[in-house]
Design a protein around this motif. Structure first.
Motif, mmCIF file in Angstrom:
data_model
loop_
_atom_site.group_PDB
_atom_site.id
_atom_site.type_symbol
_atom_site.label_atom_id
_atom_site.label_comp_id
_atom_site.label_asym_id
_atom_site.label_seq_id
_atom_site.Cartn_x
_atom_site.Cartn_y
_atom_site.Cartn_z
ATOM 1 N N VAL A 38 0.882 -1.173 0.000
ATOM 2 C CA VAL A 38 0.000 0.000 0.000
ATOM 3 C C VAL A 38 0.915 1.216 0.000
ATOM 4 O O VAL A 38 1.606 1.483 0.987
ATOM 5 N N VAL A 39 0.937 1.933 -1.112
ATOM 6 C CA VAL A 39 1.841 3.060 -1.275
ATOM 7 C C VAL A 39 1.048 4.358 -1.187
ATOM 8 O O VAL A 39 0.133 4.601 -1.982
ATOM 9 N N GLY A 40 1.383 5.179 -0.210
ATOM 10 C CA GLY A 40 0.784 6.495 -0.082
ATOM 11 C C GLY A 40 1.515 7.486 -0.954
ATOM 12 O O GLY A 40 2.751 7.548 -0.940
ATOM 13 N N VAL A 164 -6.016 2.193 -7.710
ATOM 14 C CA VAL A 164 -5.483 3.549 -7.785
ATOM 15 C C VAL A 164 -6.565 4.459 -7.227
ATOM 16 O O VAL A 164 -7.620 4.635 -7.843
ATOM 17 N N LEU A 165 -6.314 5.016 -6.057
ATOM 18 C CA LEU A 165 -7.339 5.734 -5.304
ATOM 19 C C LEU A 165 -6.869 7.164 -5.033
ATOM 20 O O LEU A 165 -5.886 7.383 -4.331
ATOM 21 N N ASP A 166 -7.588 8.127 -5.601
ATOM 22 C CA ASP A 166 -7.234 9.530 -5.442
ATOM 23 C C ASP A 166 -8.091 10.125 -4.333
ATOM 24 O O ASP A 166 -9.296 10.303 -4.506
ATOM 25 N N GLU A 167 -7.484 10.399 -3.202
ATOM 26 C CA GLU A 167 -8.170 10.935 -2.017
ATOM 27 C C GLU A 167 -9.360 10.056 -1.600
ATOM 28 O O GLU A 167 -10.515 10.509 -1.579
ATOM 29 N N PRO A 168 -9.126 8.784 -1.249
ATOM 30 C CA PRO A 168 -10.233 7.865 -0.972
ATOM 31 C C PRO A 168 -11.031 8.176 0.286
ATOM 32 O O PRO A 168 -12.138 7.656 0.436
ATOM 33 N N GLY A 188 -4.640 -4.266 0.671
ATOM 34 C CA GLY A 188 -3.225 -4.230 0.327
ATOM 35 C C GLY A 188 -2.468 -5.510 0.625
ATOM 36 O O GLY A 188 -1.336 -5.674 0.178
ATOM 37 N N LYS A 189 -3.085 -6.420 1.340
ATOM 38 C CA LYS A 189 -2.415 -7.705 1.610
ATOM 39 C C LYS A 189 -2.328 -8.565 0.357
ATOM 40 O O LYS A 189 -1.435 -9.405 0.245
ATOM 41 N N THR A 190 -3.279 -8.385 -0.584
ATOM 42 C CA THR A 190 -3.309 -9.228 -1.788
ATOM 43 C C THR A 190 -3.260 -8.428 -3.078
ATOM 44 O O THR A 190 -3.175 -9.016 -4.150
ATOM 45 N N LYS A 191 -3.331 -7.108 -2.992
ATOM 46 C CA LYS A 191 -3.350 -6.265 -4.176
ATOM 47 C C LYS A 191 -2.205 -5.264 -4.123
ATOM 48 O O LYS A 191 -1.534 -5.118 -3.097
ATOM 49 N N ALA A 192 -1.993 -4.565 -5.221
ATOM 50 C CA ALA A 192 -1.100 -3.410 -5.246
ATOM 51 C C ALA A 192 -1.971 -2.168 -5.162
ATOM 52 O O ALA A 192 -2.862 -1.975 -5.987
ATOM 53 N N VAL A 193 -1.747 -1.344 -4.152
ATOM 54 C CA VAL A 193 -2.588 -0.171 -3.909
ATOM 55 C C VAL A 193 -1.732 1.088 -3.911
ATOM 56 O O VAL A 193 -0.697 1.141 -3.244
ATOM 57 N N VAL A 194 -2.182 2.084 -4.678
ATOM 58 C CA VAL A 194 -1.595 3.424 -4.628
ATOM 59 C C VAL A 194 -2.714 4.377 -4.284
ATOM 60 O O VAL A 194 -3.763 4.375 -4.941
ATOM 61 N N PHE A 195 -2.540 5.173 -3.240
ATOM 62 C CA PHE A 195 -3.560 6.175 -2.959
ATOM 63 C C PHE A 195 -2.928 7.491 -2.555
ATOM 64 O O PHE A 195 -1.913 7.528 -1.867
ATOM 65 N N SER A 196 -3.522 8.563 -3.057
ATOM 66 C CA SER A 196 -3.043 9.894 -2.716
ATOM 67 C C SER A 196 -3.820 10.412 -1.522
ATOM 68 O O SER A 196 -4.974 10.043 -1.300
#
Length: 246
Positions: A38-40, A164-168, A188-196
């Protein structure tokens, strides 16, 4: 359903550049995101966060550089890349005259889901985003928080491998923010997550890693501990407020 592999590279960004007129919104950034991360994505207003996310999802084509999702070049193989992505854009729109369940059904059909698979997908998204109490309301009657959660549900409807989550958490009350952060951490345990986000506490609450961007360039990245404490001071030291002239 076969188990998904972990530690698989899902997003690869190489020397990405995007210019609007005289403004270089994204200036040669590179980073990777693996499954299980999970990348912020942090930065002040106008730093290039949303533009980068729009290039990851194929909404914008880069001027130069490359984005691949699941090994698929977003420009050369857009459909293959987009099938893997769930996207919550900034100020996400929804059809206001639809009910929540109608909108999610529509989103599921766009993703190729029908019959039992469609109903299962709707049920899973409703449960994850806590929408059961408003399922049959029209979207134009929802509070901002419920409307935003409905848009988040459509991003999850096809159980994508990349989010890909923009200001979730935009517009959510403190309880709703807590639940969404927990959901992001779990996904995020099983996926690739990017959120701003502009909310620095969300980095500690949900992220395995954070990237700080300023004026279109990456100025720091690492785990919350690697970036240093307090994070607010680190952020202010590395970035320039949008009230300061370039």
């Amino acid at each position: 359903m076969r188990p998904r592999k972990t530690n698989t590279l899902m997003i690869k960004i190489e020397n990405l550049v995007k210019t609007f007129g005289a403004k270089r919104a994204v200036d040669g950034i590179s980073f990777n995101v693996e499954r299980g991360e999970v990348v912020g994505f942090l930065g002040p207003n106008g730093s290039g966060k949303s533009t980068t996310m729009r290039m990851i999802t194929g909404y914008y084509a880069p001027d130069s550089g490359k984005v691949s999702v699941g090994g698929n070049d977003v420009v050369e193989s857009p459909l293959a890349a987009k099938r893997l992505i769930g996207y919550l854009p900034e100020n996400a729109a929804a059809y206001s005259d639809m009910t929540v369940v109608g909108f999610l059904g529509f989103a599921a059909e766009i993703r190729g889901l029908t019959g039992g698979a469609k109903q299962k997908a709707i049920g899973r998204a409703v449960e994850r985003c806590f929408l059961s109490s408003v399922l049959h309301q029209s979207i134009d009657t929802l509070s901002k928080g419920y409307r935003h959660r409905t848009c988040l549900a459509q991003a999850l409807i096809h159980d994508p491998e990349v989010l890909v989550l923009d200001e979730p958490t935009d517009g959510l009350d403190p309880n709703q923010k807590h639940e969404v952060r927990n959901l992001i951490r779990e996904l995020g345990k099983t996926k690739a997550v990017v959120f701003s986000t502009h909310i620095l506490e969300e980095v500690d609450a949900a992220c395995t890693r954070a990237i700080i961007i300023d004026r279109g360039r990456i100025v720091a990245q690492g785990t919350p501990d690697e970036l240093g404490r307090p994070l607010e001071d680190v952020f202010r030291r590395l970035t320039i407020a949008d009230t300061v002239k370039a």
